[in-house]
Design a protein around this motif. Structure first.
Motif, PDB file in Angstrom:
ATOM      1  N   ASP A 129      -5.733  24.165 103.560  1.00  0.00           N
ATOM      2  CA  ASP A 129      -5.063  25.297 104.335  1.00  0.00           C
ATOM      3  C   ASP A 129      -5.594  24.799 105.842  1.00  0.00           C
ATOM      4  N   LEU A 130      -4.708  25.141 106.894  1.00  0.00           N
ATOM      5  CA  LEU A 130      -5.120  24.570 108.247  1.00  0.00           C
ATOM      6  C   LEU A 130      -4.974  26.003 109.250  1.00  0.00           C
ATOM      7  N   VAL A 131      -6.052  26.271 109.827  1.00  0.00           N
ATOM      8  CA  VAL A 131      -5.921  27.197 110.694  1.00  0.00           C
ATOM      9  C   VAL A 131      -6.271  26.674 112.092  1.00  0.00           C
ATOM     10  N   VAL A 132      -5.199  26.896 112.939  1.00  0.00           N
ATOM     11  CA  VAL A 132      -5.175  26.057 114.425  1.00  0.00           C
ATOM     12  C   VAL A 132      -5.094  27.171 115.594  1.00  0.00           C
ATOM     13  N   MET A 133      -6.071  26.708 116.690  1.00  0.00           N
ATOM     14  CA  MET A 133      -6.055  27.693 117.799  1.00  0.00           C
ATOM     15  C   MET A 133      -5.939  26.974 118.962  1.00  0.00           C
ATOM     16  N   ASN A 134      -5.168  27.445 119.876  1.00  0.00           N
ATOM     17  CA  ASN A 134      -4.931  26.839 121.099  1.00  0.00           C
ATOM     18  C   ASN A 134      -5.750  27.416 122.233  1.00  0.00           C
ATOM     19  N   LYS A 135      -5.812  26.951 123.454  1.00  0.00           N
ATOM     20  CA  LYS A 135      -6.711  27.452 124.407  1.00  0.00           C
ATOM     21  C   LYS A 135      -6.671  28.805 124.867  1.00  0.00           C
ATOM     22  N   GLN A 136      -5.200  29.507 124.481  1.00  0.00           N
ATOM     23  CA  GLN A 136      -5.116  30.624 124.980  1.00  0.00           C
ATOM     24  C   GLN A 136      -5.295  31.549 123.908  1.00  0.00           C
ATOM     25  N   GLY A 137      -6.175  31.147 122.687  1.00  0.00           N
ATOM     26  CA  GLY A 137      -6.543  31.914 121.504  1.00  0.00           C
ATOM     27  C   GLY A 137      -5.446  32.147 120.630  1.00  0.00           C
ATOM     28  N   MET A 138      -4.191  31.716 120.628  1.00  0.00           N
ATOM     29  CA  MET A 138      -2.987  31.950 119.771  1.00  0.00           C
ATOM     30  C   MET A 138      -3.406  31.177 118.371  1.00  0.00           C
ATOM     31  N   ILE A 139      -2.975  31.668 117.135  1.00  0.00           N
ATOM     32  CA  ILE A 139      -3.297  31.199 115.868  1.00  0.00           C
ATOM     33  C   ILE A 139      -2.115  31.012 115.144  1.00  0.00           C
ATOM     34  N   PHE A 140      -2.315  29.718 114.496  1.00  0.00           N
ATOM     35  CA  PHE A 140      -1.296  29.166 113.696  1.00  0.00           C
ATOM     36  C   PHE A 140      -1.756  28.791 112.204  1.00  0.00           C
ATOM     37  N   ARG A 141      -1.200  29.240 111.003  1.00  0.00           N
ATOM     38  CA  ARG A 141      -1.792  28.977 109.929  1.00  0.00           C
ATOM     39  C   ARG A 141      -0.680  28.074 109.321  1.00  0.00           C
TER      40      ARG A 141
END
Length: 229
Positions: A129-141
């Motif tokens: 599984d992958l949890v991705v966070m951008n610099k704005q704090g938004m999360i993508f799984r």
């Protein structure tokens, strides 16, 4: 449905709690917490009546918040006292406080029993599984598709606000028998090609790359392979 579940967090030290939060709002709230908060706070779900330790939720690979504990380390440690002040908490009356704290012990025991039975009946799926966070704090799984030490395809379309900049990535292998290889935090970059999207992994050291390779090797051959979008 899980999309409709609301989450609430309670601080037993200050006797305050958050409003009922959607899952994405709860993720943002957790990212604002200090390690001290994660270790001491309790949580409840709208489809359950009991309160349980937040730490239990953060360490479960089946949780929608799995991996966020590593991402909370990205917060600016130069101003630790200011981090928690961003949490929107409201005081609870004495009756509510008593009701919440009354459920602590029993709910923890019940949760451990339920988890034990669930794990016995339903083995964990062999996935990365992958949890991705951008610099704005938004999360993508997403689940990884054909992951390698260089990167991975995803089983979901990566939203555009994760493109064109370096993102933080937590790679979760729930099948790893060694916790050192279970969750790995690296950087990443979304690459768009004629064949679709690709999440490129960026390891800051050879040691971290070696850790990633070992983690991917814990999956059985092709057990984490599926079809990309």
């Amino acid at each position: 449905m899980n999309e409709q579940v609301k989450w609430c967090f309670y601080d037993p030290e200050t006797k305050t709690k958050t409003a009922n939060l959607a899952t994405d709002e709860a993720q943002m709230t957790i990212l604002k917490m200090r390690p001290k908060d994660i270790n001491s706070f309790y949580f409840s779900r709208s489809d359950e009546s009991s309160w349980k330790p937040l730490k239990m939720l953060m360490t479960s690979s089946a949780s929608p918040f799995s991996g966020l504990a590593l991402l909370t380390n990205m917060t600016d440690k130069s101003e630790p006292a200011k981090i928690n002040t961003k949490l929107k908490m409201q005081p609870v009356d004495q009756n509510t406080q008593d009701e919440i704290e009354r459920t602590f012990t029993n709910s923890c025991i019940d949760a451990q029993k339920t988890l034990a039975v669930s794990n016995f009946k339903k083995p964990k799926a062999k996935t990365i599984d992958l949890v991705v966070m951008n610099k704005q704090g938004m999360i993508f799984r997403a689940s990884a598709v054909n992951p390698t030490p260089e990167g991975s395809l995803c089983d979901k379309v990566i939203p555009t606000h994760f493109h064109n900049s370096v993102v933080e990535v937590v790679i979760i292998n729930s099948q790893a028998t060694n916790k050192y290889f279970e969750k790995i935090k690296i950087s990443g970059k979304v690459v768009t090609t004629g064949n679709g999207q690709y999440l490129e992994f960026i390891c800051s050291s050879q040691a971290l790359r070696g850790q990633l390779i070992e983690s991917l090797n814990f999956c059985e051959n092709n057990s984490h392979r599926k079809t990309a979008v």
